[in-house]
Design a protein around this motif. Structure first.
Motif, PDB file in Angstrom:
ATOM      1  N   LEU A  67       1.639  26.589  32.061  1.00 58.19           N
ATOM      2  CA  LEU A  67       2.360  27.259  30.974  1.00 58.19           C
ATOM      3  C   LEU A  67       3.116  26.236  30.146  1.00 58.19           C
ATOM      4  CD1 LEU A  67       3.756  30.362  32.854  1.00 58.19           C
ATOM      5  CD2 LEU A  67       1.871  30.289  31.245  1.00 58.19           C
ATOM      6  N   GLU A  81       5.790  33.731  34.979  1.00 62.84           N
ATOM      7  CA  GLU A  81       4.368  33.565  34.674  1.00 62.84           C
ATOM      8  C   GLU A  81       3.688  34.917  34.478  1.00 62.84           C
ATOM      9  OE1 GLU A  81       0.382  31.342  36.401  1.00 62.84           O
ATOM     10  OE2 GLU A  81       1.989  31.842  37.805  1.00 62.84           O
ATOM     11  N   ARG A 111       2.035  35.772  30.874  1.00 56.49           N
ATOM     12  CA  ARG A 111       0.584  35.969  30.783  1.00 56.49           C
ATOM     13  C   ARG A 111       0.237  37.388  30.322  1.00 56.49           C
ATOM     14  NH1 ARG A 111      -1.735  31.323  31.987  1.00 56.49           N
ATOM     15  NH2 ARG A 111      -0.954  30.014  33.666  1.00 56.49           N
TER      16      ARG A 111
END
Length: 126
Positions: free
Chosen positions: A24, A117, A121
């Motif tokens: 990321l 995350e 996402r």
């Protein structure tokens, strides 16, 4: 107080390293849209996710909040204003369609990175 770090604290670095390891990419200590003088610890501009890594003392953690004995009323007002500012920031960013995540410095940063995350996402569509 002038010696207190405002960025690059150990919890911030730990979560940043873990997120980078997971692929990321983000902006560090980034200005917030429409909020002069306010910054996010991590900003995922494409996904519109702002992450704040909050210190237990400065943001009045429910588990670890302490009240200084010297000049107690001044500190109480100062810390209450910090919490109020956090809410104002969250509300403003939410009104612009951003997701705001707050992580306490005492949390496990790998677990926090997993939560971040997942949100990033999902917001980025994949």
């Amino acid at each position: 107080m002038s010696r207190q770090r405002t960025r690059d604290t150990q919890p911030e670095i730990l979560v940043r390293r873990e997120l980078h390891r997971r692929g990321l990419r983000y902006r560090v200590d980034a200005k917030l849209p429409g909020m002069p003088r306010r910054r996010a610890d991590l900003l995922f501009t494409g996904a519109k996710v702002a992450v704040f890594v909050d210190g237990c003392f400065w943001h009045a953690c429910p588990k670890h909040k302490t009240a200084p004995m010297n000049n107690g009323s001044w500190w109480a007002a100062k810390l209450a204003r910090n919490v109020e500012r956090d809410h104002e920031t969250r509300d403003h960013l939410s009104s612009l369609g951003w997701t705001v995540l707050r992580v306490w410095e005492h949390e496990d940063m790998k677990h926090a990175a997993s939560d971040i995350e997942r949100v990033v996402r999902a917001a980025a569509g994949g």
